[in-house]
Design an enzyme around this catalytic site. Structure first.
Site, mmCIF file in Angstrom:
data_model
loop_
_atom_site.group_PDB
_atom_site.id
_atom_site.type_symbol
_atom_site.label_atom_id
_atom_site.label_comp_id
_atom_site.label_asym_id
_atom_site.label_seq_id
_atom_site.Cartn_x
_atom_site.Cartn_y
_atom_site.Cartn_z
ATOM 1 N N ASP A 121 0.816 -1.210 0.000
ATOM 2 C CA ASP A 121 0.000 0.000 0.000
ATOM 3 C C ASP A 121 0.853 1.265 0.000
ATOM 4 O O ASP A 121 2.053 1.219 0.274
ATOM 5 C CB ASP A 121 -0.875 0.040 1.256
ATOM 6 C CG ASP A 121 -1.923 -1.042 1.234
ATOM 7 O OD1 ASP A 121 -2.237 -1.555 0.142
ATOM 8 O OD2 ASP A 121 -2.415 -1.387 2.334
ATOM 9 N N TYR B 130 5.870 -9.929 6.976
ATOM 10 C CA TYR B 130 5.779 -8.477 7.161
ATOM 11 C C TYR B 130 6.226 -8.153 8.579
ATOM 12 O O TYR B 130 6.095 -8.975 9.487
ATOM 13 C CB TYR B 130 4.332 -7.993 7.009
ATOM 14 C CG TYR B 130 3.890 -7.781 5.587
ATOM 15 C CD1 TYR B 130 4.086 -6.569 4.942
ATOM 16 C CD2 TYR B 130 3.240 -8.789 4.878
ATOM 17 C CE1 TYR B 130 3.665 -6.359 3.643
ATOM 18 C CE2 TYR B 130 2.809 -8.599 3.568
ATOM 19 C CZ TYR B 130 3.026 -7.372 2.956
ATOM 20 O OH TYR B 130 2.611 -7.164 1.665
#
Lengths: 252, 252
Positions: free
Chosen positions: B51, B109
């Site tokens: 994102d 992540y």
């Protein structure tokens, strides 16, 4: 009242600490923010100047002002006006006779590098990419040679005017870790004071020694004879951070 | 030939990975640089989208091109044209049938936060400042509840269109350290795939639980009933970094 401030800044966008004509500086931003808070101009001093592009994790500043802002609230008041890359972390009333420059007993700087064939954008802001190989044992070995009181004339940028180039180094510590596919090396240097560009030249010299480009005799010559030809290159500013200033008392 | 690239980027300046009309993106910069190197346009795909504002330490991309650049030299060729905040770390010939998206087995992540009353400019680029207190033991406790296969419907931003919201989480690890006057916390999440905003909402939920704002029953409801009211807020993008993509084979 005399106020003491603990501030941190990302030096990337600044021409160093001290106010100057040709660049935006940290002192300028802090002075302007202080004027916004106080309604009048004051002179703010720091423990020492940091060069253009150099960062500070814990710079200490002080200023005198006849005002009613409680010392512990000065930090938040200033942060309203400061840009995001400069923050006051703590504020307090400074002890009687306190001077940010002359009261400082020890300072610790850290120089950061990482070793890899290609640069890494997630490391480049606060460390410098080194493409050659070094021997970490040699880096640790030479670190200890700088400890003690030495004449660091050879490690001082030419043109600087200081009374003496003798400084006492309390410790030089090397920390390493493997992170994200490359080796990070931190060189922490604690001393009673530093000459202009001294830590960056010290880091460059240590790395050149650990890479086999300088010998032990070069380091000895640099410290004993002040031989400028025996030192390595001055490393770029973004790898350097002022980590702490020790006044021998609790300020904040 | 099919080329595979390992790339890192500082996402601060970008509207995420995927090309779009209203923002400069990483895919756009990479596509333009590839066109400079190859002389023609190719379609480059990544393991997954990141994102706007999210960083990547090791994103994997691939593209097919009929050209003579040796695979291992593609990295340096592309780095000539890429901006400093995007770097190709490694390049290689992709194995037969390799697809950056569908061949990915696991992704990791990391969400980074730091706890202090005031923000710190040297931490803000890759971590998010948290002003409330949390219980680290509770953070470690709740981390384990997310491991395993669950329906993460409650952790998915509304409006996203996916076939299934079931994902398998292999591990959720919390690492802490005290650094520069505040506590840094890293939450590493490894899974077979992630929904839109999932890691950021997972991090927000874990932090809310560790702060006492959500109970264990809320977390159970969020996973068993898909209850959106039982999850915490979606954390800001700058704390998130794609740390690695695992294809079960050595690519570089």
């Amino acid at each position: 009242m005399k106020y003491a401030l603990l501030i941190a800044y990302d030096g990337t966008a600044y021409g160093g600490w001290q106010i100057q004509h040709n660049a935006v500086t940290v002192q300028e931003k802090l002075t302007c923010s202080l004027e916004q808070v106080l309604g009048f101009k004051v002179n703010v001093t720091a423990s020492g100047r940091t060069d253009s592009g150099v960062h500070a994790a814990a710079q200490v500043c002080c200023f005198e002002a006849d005002c009613t802002v409680p010392p512990e609230r000065m930090a938040d008041a200033l942060n309203v006006y400061l840009p995001d890359d400069i923050r006051v972390l703590q504020s307090a009333e400074a002890p009687k006779g306190f001077d940010a420059v002359t009261s400082a007993k020890k300072k610790t700087y850290c120089y950061r590098v990482y070793f890899s064939k290609r640069s890494n954008p997630l490391k480049d802001r606060y460390a410098v990419n080194i493409k050659f190989d070094i021997d970490i044992d040699k880096l640790n070995f030479i670190a200890k040679k700088f400890e003690g009181e030495h004449d660091f004339k050879a490690y001082c940028a030419s043109g600087s005017q200081v009374k003496t180039t003798v400084r006492k180094i309390y410790s030089v510590e090397v920390k390493t870790r493997d992170f994200r596919g490359s080796r990070d090396v931190e060189i922490y240097v604690t001393g009673n004071g530093f000459l202009y560009n001294m830590v960056r030249t010290l880091a460059g010299t240590m790395l050149d020694f650990a890479a086999g480009r300088l010998g032990e005799q070069d380091i000895i010559n640099s410290l004993e004879k002040g031989d400028r030809n025996s030192v390595g290159k001055t490393m770029p500013p973004q790898g350097l951070t002022l980590e702490s200033v020790d006044y021998g008392i609790k300020l904040f």
